[in-house]
Design an enzyme around this catalytic site. Structure first.
Site, PDB file in Angstrom:
ATOM      1  N   TYR A  24       0.600  -1.310   0.178  1.00 45.97           N
ATOM      2  CA  TYR A  24       0.032   0.149  -0.129  1.00 45.97           C
ATOM      3  C   TYR A  24       1.005   1.154   0.095  1.00 45.97           C
ATOM      4  O   TYR A  24       0.724   2.295   0.827  1.00 45.97           O
ATOM      5  CB  TYR A  24      -1.054  -0.001   1.304  1.00 45.97           C
ATOM      6  CG  TYR A  24      -2.145  -1.101   0.985  1.00 45.97           C
ATOM      7  CD1 TYR A  24      -3.239  -0.581   0.189  1.00 45.97           C
ATOM      8  CD2 TYR A  24      -2.110  -2.225   1.704  1.00 45.97           C
ATOM      9  CE1 TYR A  24      -4.408  -1.553   0.122  1.00 45.97           C
ATOM     10  CE2 TYR A  24      -3.094  -3.115   1.542  1.00 45.97           C
ATOM     11  CZ  TYR A  24      -3.924  -2.840   0.675  1.00 45.97           C
ATOM     12  OH  TYR A  24      -5.074  -3.767   0.453  1.00 45.97           O
ATOM     13  N   TYR A 152     -12.167  -7.136   7.189  1.00 47.16           N
ATOM     14  CA  TYR A 152     -10.836  -7.256   6.057  1.00 47.16           C
ATOM     15  C   TYR A 152     -10.582  -8.708   5.797  1.00 47.16           C
ATOM     16  O   TYR A 152     -10.598  -9.438   6.911  1.00 47.16           O
ATOM     17  CB  TYR A 152      -9.622  -6.473   6.634  1.00 47.16           C
ATOM     18  CG  TYR A 152      -8.682  -6.949   6.018  1.00 47.16           C
ATOM     19  CD1 TYR A 152      -8.478  -5.927   4.779  1.00 47.16           C
ATOM     20  CD2 TYR A 152      -7.699  -7.811   6.102  1.00 47.16           C
ATOM     21  CE1 TYR A 152      -7.298  -6.171   3.701  1.00 47.16           C
ATOM     22  CE2 TYR A 152      -6.599  -8.072   5.147  1.00 47.16           C
ATOM     23  CZ  TYR A 152      -6.321  -7.038   3.953  1.00 47.16           C
ATOM     24  OH  TYR A 152      -5.276  -7.273   3.226  1.00 47.16           O
ATOM     25  N   ASP A 253     -13.010 -16.260   9.546  1.00 51.12           N
ATOM     26  CA  ASP A 253     -11.783 -15.862   9.020  1.00 51.12           C
ATOM     27  C   ASP A 253     -10.740 -15.673  10.254  1.00 51.12           C
ATOM     28  O   ASP A 253     -10.794 -14.496  10.763  1.00 51.12           O
ATOM     29  CB  ASP A 253     -11.741 -14.734   8.151  1.00 51.12           C
ATOM     30  CG  ASP A 253     -10.518 -14.339   7.642  1.00 51.12           C
ATOM     31  OD1 ASP A 253      -9.309 -14.549   7.992  1.00 51.12           O
ATOM     32  OD2 ASP A 253     -10.329 -13.486   6.596  1.00 51.12           O
ATOM     33  N   LYS A 282      -1.499 -16.261   8.584  1.00 46.53           N
ATOM     34  CA  LYS A 282      -0.383 -15.523   9.683  1.00 46.53           C
ATOM     35  C   LYS A 282       0.470 -16.196  10.793  1.00 46.53           C
ATOM     36  O   LYS A 282       1.565 -16.493  10.192  1.00 46.53           O
ATOM     37  CB  LYS A 282      -1.430 -14.343  10.267  1.00 46.53           C
ATOM     38  CG  LYS A 282      -1.718 -13.183   9.290  1.00 46.53           C
ATOM     39  CD  LYS A 282      -2.156 -11.832   9.699  1.00 46.53           C
ATOM     40  CE  LYS A 282      -2.205 -10.941   8.612  1.00 46.53           C
ATOM     41  NZ  LYS A 282      -3.616 -10.622   8.137  1.00 46.53           N
TER      42      LYS A 282
HETATM   43  C1  PLP Z   1      -4.086 -10.592   6.843  1.00 43.58           C
HETATM   44  C2  PLP Z   1      -5.598 -11.283   6.795  1.00 43.58           C
HETATM   45  C3  PLP Z   1      -5.842 -11.549   5.496  1.00 43.58           C
HETATM   46  C4  PLP Z   1      -4.963 -12.026   4.221  1.00 43.58           C
HETATM   47  O1  PLP Z   1      -3.795 -12.748   4.522  1.00 43.58           O
HETATM   48  P1  PLP Z   1      -2.535 -12.474   3.621  1.00 43.58           P
HETATM   49  O2  PLP Z   1      -1.853 -13.480   4.114  1.00 43.58           O
HETATM   50  O3  PLP Z   1      -2.057 -11.146   3.934  1.00 43.58           O
HETATM   51  O4  PLP Z   1      -3.066 -12.714   2.171  1.00 43.58           O
HETATM   52  C5  PLP Z   1      -7.049 -12.320   5.401  1.00 43.58           C
HETATM   53  N1  PLP Z   1      -7.814 -12.128   6.706  1.00 43.58           N
HETATM   54  C6  PLP Z   1      -7.601 -11.507   7.483  1.00 43.58           C
HETATM   55  C7  PLP Z   1      -8.604 -11.511   8.928  1.00 43.58           C
HETATM   56  C8  PLP Z   1      -6.142 -11.163   7.797  1.00 43.58           C
HETATM   57  O5  PLP Z   1      -6.008 -10.278   8.959  1.00 43.58           O
END
Ligand code: PLP
Length: 437
Positions: A24, A152, A253, A282
């Site tokens: 970004y 997100y 997620d 992550k």
């Molecule tokens: C960071 C994140 C993603 C994306 O993960 P990347 O490894 O950056 O593609 C998806 N969902 C959530 C909740 C995140 O914090």
């Protein structure tokens, strides 16, 4: 031949500025970047000799600290067997071991594991699973998703389409992206309960939109990049109940929240619910490599495999990469064998104590802590360049965005380091020059 071991020169930095995109940022007017020589434990060593205490865990990923001997050894040992092998038609011990661990760690019922490259891809896979599932059940004319504002889910196209429409700048990609249904972001904070009227609003949202949708996708409890908001577990239980009632799948997620960060192994446990599909990423490899997983229930898997395609339509080149799986296994073993719940409690106590001191300053709108996540929300946007320079001068690494100064330190950070980190954040909010007034 010896590995290259040289320092970053002025020309290197000039090259970086002119040729490398950073996340970004502008390529023509980039913000400064700080060159890193190495990292160890909770510390980042800059090439100029300065040492920073890391408050970001490199975006939620480095739970046990940098340059960890056990994780280093896990990768090194695996390279001697094979760094990579295709997962199509072949399998290997690191992937099998990781599959077992994920099935065991995740809530009861989640037991079909799809290994993938990154958090965004795990979301893409989850969304494709949901579409294939509903189409297999005969709900063929719909492929919309229900989701929350201020969410997100990643930067790839499908994931982006369920991110907050405003902060995700959907207008830039309007014709390119599918349109989904957004519920108002949860207003009740973590410890609050919903009124009857608020529950009815959620019910109405389902009644109006569920018929055209395949699933509800959300970040459980913590809305991260969309605003670092912590919401009441009751939202999760109501949404889970309504998904069942309307025949929708629930996708949790947990890419940011998974593996203990919020005080529970997974954030859905705060509400005692089990989603149909869960995304993790992550912290999965402790910040060593990119790896994620999409885990679904046996029922979801069975329905997909009885559908028209007969298979799940996804299969990345580096699926189940052995190096990534090996380090993820070592990382999850470290977690399991540690007293992580106590560590998170201790970090949370210090975060509460120290960050609440910011509340008295006029630029501070709110301070909140959940698990090992600490947030100072300010009334005006942070001047990232100025604030970062201020913090680096004082030996800490924090990456603010918009009007948020927040940290999610590695679980192994000690009290002295965390106190210093928090105190420097409290110092920033007293510096008007670090904000866009
Ligand atoms: C960071 C994140 C993603 C994306 O993960 P990347 O490894 O950056 O593609 C998806 N969902 C959530 C909740 C995140 O914090």
């Amino acid at each position: 031949m010896k590995a290259e071991n040289k320092t970053i020169t002025k020309e290197d930095l000039e090259f970086d500025k002119n040729h490398l995109w950073h996340p970004y940022t502008s390529l023509t007017k980039p913000l400064p970047v700080y060159p890193v020589a190495s990292a160890e434990g909770v510390r980042i060593h800059l090439t100029d000799g300065r040492v920073l205490i890391d408050g970001t865990a490199s975006w939620w990923s480095v739970m046990h600290g940098y340059n960890h001997p056990v994780l280093n050894e896990a990768i090194a040992a695996q390279t001697k067997k094979m760094a990579h092998i295709m997962f199509g038609g072949l399998t290997h011990q690191p992937a099998i071991d990781l599959g077992k661990k994920l099935v065991e760690l995740t809530p009861e019922g989640l037991d079909a594991v799809f290994l993938c490259d990154s958090g965004s891809i795990s979301v893409e896979v989850a969304m494709k699973m949901a579409v294939q599932y509903q189409h297999a059940l005969g709900k063929k004319d719909c492929s919309k998703f229900l989701t929350l504002k201020k969410g997100y889910h990643g930067d790839s196209s499908g994931a982006m389409s369920v991110c907050d429409p405003v902060s995700g700048m959907h207008h830039l990609f309007q014709d390119f992206m599918p349109q989904h249904f957004f519920m108002e972001a949860p207003e009740k904070s973590f410890k609050e309960v919903l009124t009857g009227e608020e529950v009815e609003t959620i019910e109405r949202f389902f009644e109006e939109n569920a018929a055209q949708a395949v699933a509800f996708i959300l970040e459980p409890i913590v809305q991260g990049t969309g605003g670092m908001r912590f919401y009441a577990p009751q939202y999760l239980s109501e949404i889970s109940r309504l998904c069942t009632k309307h025949g929708l799948l629930l996708i949790a997620d947990e890419v940011a929240t998974g593996f203990g960060r919020t005080g529970k192994m997974f954030a859905v446990e705060h509400a005692g619910i089990v989603p149909d599909i869960m995304c993790v990423g992550k912290a999965l490899t402790g910040g060593y490599m990119t790896l994620a997983a999409t885990i679904c229930t046996r029922k979801v898997a069975n329905v997909i495999c009885n559908g028209e395609a007969g298979v799940l339509m996804h299969g990345p080149t580096f699926m189940g990469n052995p190096l990534a799986c090996a380090v993820a296994n070592a990382n999850l073993s470290l977690l399991k064998n540690s007293d992580w719940e106590q560590s998170i409690l201790n970090l949370g106590t210090i975060l509460n104590e120290e960050l609440s001191k910011a509340e008295q300053y006029p630029l501070v709108k709110a301070v909140r802590v959940l698990g090992a996540i600490g947030v100072i929300e300010t009334t005006v946007p942070v001047n990232v360049e100025k604030a970062q320079a201020f913090l680096v001068e004082r030996g800490v690494w924090v990456r603010p965005f918009r009007n948020l100064l927040y940290i999610m330190p590695p679980y192994v950070m000690n009290q002295t380091d965390l106190e210093h980190l928090c105190r420097m954040m409290v110092a920033v909010v007293q510096e008007e020059t670090c904000f866009i007034l």
